[in-house]
Write an enzyme that holds these catalytic residues in place. Structure first.
Site, PDB file in Angstrom:
ATOM      1  CG  PHE A 226      -1.441  -1.397   1.516  1.00 33.34           C
ATOM      2  CD1 PHE A 226      -1.105  -2.072   2.685  1.00 33.34           C
ATOM      3  CD2 PHE A 226      -2.224  -2.055   0.583  1.00 33.34           C
ATOM      4  CE1 PHE A 226      -1.580  -3.354   2.939  1.00 33.34           C
ATOM      5  CE2 PHE A 226      -2.688  -3.341   0.818  1.00 33.34           C
ATOM      6  CZ  PHE A 226      -2.370  -3.991   1.998  1.00 33.34           C
ATOM      7  CG  ASP A 228       2.757   3.819   3.724  1.00 35.12           C
ATOM      8  OD1 ASP A 228       2.950   3.843   4.945  1.00 35.12           O
ATOM      9  OD2 ASP A 228       3.560   3.336   2.935  1.00 35.12           O
ATOM     10  CG  ASP A 295       2.126  -2.762   3.260  1.00 38.50           C
ATOM     11  OD1 ASP A 295       1.509  -2.630   4.340  1.00 38.50           O
ATOM     12  OD2 ASP A 295       2.427  -1.792   2.541  1.00 38.50           O
TER      13      ASP A 295
HETATM   14  N1  LIG Z   1       1.687   0.524   3.765  1.00 41.75           N
HETATM   15  C1  LIG Z   1       0.893   0.630   4.831  1.00 41.75           C
HETATM   16  N2  LIG Z   1       0.503   1.854   5.216  1.00 41.75           N
HETATM   17  C2  LIG Z   1      -0.308   1.932   6.306  1.00 41.75           C
HETATM   18  C3  LIG Z   1      -0.724   0.839   7.038  1.00 41.75           C
HETATM   19  C4  LIG Z   1      -1.526   1.366   8.107  1.00 41.75           C
HETATM   20  C5  LIG Z   1      -2.199   0.646   9.214  1.00 41.75           C
HETATM   21  N3  LIG Z   1      -2.489  -0.737   8.941  1.00 41.75           N
HETATM   22  C6  LIG Z   1      -2.128  -1.665   9.988  1.00 41.75           C
HETATM   23  C7  LIG Z   1      -2.705  -1.346  11.291  1.00 41.75           C
HETATM   24  C8  LIG Z   1      -3.242  -2.453  11.888  1.00 41.75           C
HETATM   25  C9  LIG Z   1      -2.996  -3.623  11.050  1.00 41.75           C
HETATM   26  O1  LIG Z   1      -1.886  -4.324  11.537  1.00 41.75           O
HETATM   27  C10 LIG Z   1      -2.663  -3.047   9.697  1.00 41.75           C
HETATM   28  O2  LIG Z   1      -1.660  -3.739   9.112  1.00 41.75           O
HETATM   29  C11 LIG Z   1      -1.558   2.728   7.966  1.00 41.75           C
HETATM   30  N4  LIG Z   1      -0.822   3.033   6.874  1.00 41.75           N
HETATM   31  C12 LIG Z   1      -0.423   4.338   6.378  1.00 41.75           C
HETATM   32  O3  LIG Z   1       0.779   4.650   7.078  1.00 41.75           O
HETATM   33  C13 LIG Z   1       0.984   6.062   7.019  1.00 41.75           C
HETATM   34  C14 LIG Z   1       1.473   6.529   8.342  1.00 41.75           C
HETATM   35  O4  LIG Z   1       0.600   6.186   9.339  1.00 41.75           O
HETATM   36  P1  LIG Z   1       1.026   6.649  10.854  1.00 41.75           P
HETATM   37  O5  LIG Z   1       2.400   6.063  11.123  1.00 41.75           O
HETATM   38  O6  LIG Z   1      -0.034   6.118  11.738  1.00 41.75           O
HETATM   39  O7  LIG Z   1       1.074   8.189  10.789  1.00 41.75           O
HETATM   40  C15 LIG Z   1      -0.333   6.655   6.503  1.00 41.75           C
HETATM   41  O8  LIG Z   1      -0.130   6.912   5.116  1.00 41.75           O
HETATM   42  C16 LIG Z   1      -1.316   5.515   6.657  1.00 41.75           C
HETATM   43  O9  LIG Z   1      -2.311   5.570   5.655  1.00 41.75           O
HETATM   44  C17 LIG Z   1      -0.289  -0.433   6.613  1.00 41.75           C
HETATM   45  O10 LIG Z   1      -0.593  -1.506   7.194  1.00 41.75           O
HETATM   46  N5  LIG Z   1       0.525  -0.484   5.499  1.00 41.75           N
END
Ligand SMILES: Nc1nc2c(c(CN[C@H]3C=C[C@H](O)[C@@H]3O)cn2[C@@H]2O[C@H](COP(=O)(O)O)[C@@H](O)[C@H]2O)c(=O)[nH]1
Length: 320
Positions: A226, A228, A295
């Site tokens: 994803f 991000d 990821d």
């Molecule tokens: N590539 C990827 N990006 C992800 C996630 C998640 C949350 N998912 C996990 C949560 C519970 C489960 O374990 C899921 O796996 C948030 N983001 C993105 O990160 C960015 C920073 O966010 P922060 O650090 O909070 O500010 C923001 O663009 C947010 O959209 C993911 O998994 N993969």
């Protein structure tokens, strides 16, 4: 689609390159760190425990509330960085508390009439950035679920018939807020970060089921990571993503990169491609992971190190 269009960009990129030696080294490091076993641990907990959320009862019973929660959460899962200290988990745990207090808290009727005050109650103590945008994303979701799916996101999932790709097609067809696309030097590129993470979070929250079960999917391997802002930060730190000096200087001095600009699109496309290559390298080392599983491994790694490594790029986006 996300893999193929991002591959063209990496081939033409001027500001970002992928270092394949660093990719291989990162794969070895993840293996040595027990990446796969950590992943299996995450897969069982799936990070949901880090949201202090207990809807496993609903998910275990294939209930609709977990699904509704994931759709609302991932309709808002973008751009937390403008508010110091605000993280994904604050929103996740706030939404979970709202549901625990009232199972109707995320009904289509409530979502369609969302207000800034309602959204603020989901992240107490933090000013959600781009509040008007976030309210419109929630209202959009409520209106579409109400108009087409009897108010329930779980009905939308059932309409996809066990295919992750079909669900992504439904989400991007009906919900404009999820159409994470760009035009890079005249060519359209599909990144679909939040459309893909909805599917992956659903899959995880209901226990990573197969297509024969509700909330299970037969084609999770079709998804990319994803795109991000946390994972590119981890990849750049590992040397797998290499930024041109001018870009690196802009990122490290916290200058914003315009959404849809060449630099931002190249960072996101190279991130997708680099994770594909790390997954290939880990498969060669005997740890076949899905891109979505890799990821999560990299994202959680980023959460742990985000304040000690070079900063992530800053783009005022609604897509990630
Ligand atoms: N590539 C990827 N990006 C992800 C996630 C998640 C949350 N998912 C996990 C949560 C519970 C489960 O374990 C899921 O796996 C948030 N983001 C993105 O990160 C960015 C920073 O966010 P922060 O650090 O909070 O500010 C923001 O663009 C947010 O959209 C993911 O998994 N993969």
């Amino acid at each position: 689609m996300a893999t193929s269009t991002s591959a063209h960009i990496v081939a033409a990129a001027r500001h970002v390159t992928i270092d394949d030696d660093a990719v291989r080294a990162l794969a070895q490091e993840l293996m040595a760190a027990g990446g796969v076993t950590a992943l299996q641990q995450q897969q069982s907990g799936m990070g949901w425990s880090n949201c202090g959320w207990h809807y496993s009862a609903d998910a275990a019973a294939s209930g609709p509330l977990t699904c509704q929660f994931v759709f609302v959460l991932d309709a808002l899962n973008f751009c937390f960085w403008p508010t110091p200290g605000l993280e994904y988990e604050h929103l996740a745990s706030g939404l979970a508390r709202a549901l625990e207090a009232d199972p109707r808290a995320l009904s289509a009727a409530v979502l369609s009439a969302a207000t800034p005050a309602l959204l603020a109650s989901w992240a107490p103590g933090f000013a959600l950035p781009q509040m008007a945008e976030r309210v419109s994303k929630v209202r959009e979701l409520g209106a579409v679920l109400g108009a087409h799916f009897g108010g329930l996101a779980s009905n939308m999932v059932q309409a996809a018939g066990g295919s992750a790709v079909n669900l992504i097609r439904l989400i991007t067809a009906l919900l404009p807020g999820f159409r994470d696309e760009a035009v890079y030097r005249g060519s359209q590129v599909f990144l679909y970060k939040r459309a893909q993470i909805v599917v992956a979070d659903l899959w995880a929250a209901y226990g990573c089921r197969g297509a024969d079960q509700l909330f299970g999917f037969r084609d999770m391997a079709e998804l990319t990571m994803f795109a991000d802002y946390r994972v590119p930060q981890v990849l750049a730190h590992a040397g797998a993503l290499v930024y041109a000096p001018a870009l690196r200087q802009r990122i490290e001095s916290l200058q914003e990169l315009p959404a849809g600009g060449e630099e931002e699109v190249e960072i996101r496309a190279a991130t997708v491609q680099a994770v594909e290559r790390v997954a290939e390298a880990m498969k060669a080392l005997g740890a076949p992971l899905l891109s979505v599983e890799l990821d999560w491994l990299l994202w959680h790694r980023g959460e742990a190190s985000k304040d000690t490594i070079a900063p992530h790029h800053r783009t005022l986006s609604i897509f990630y």
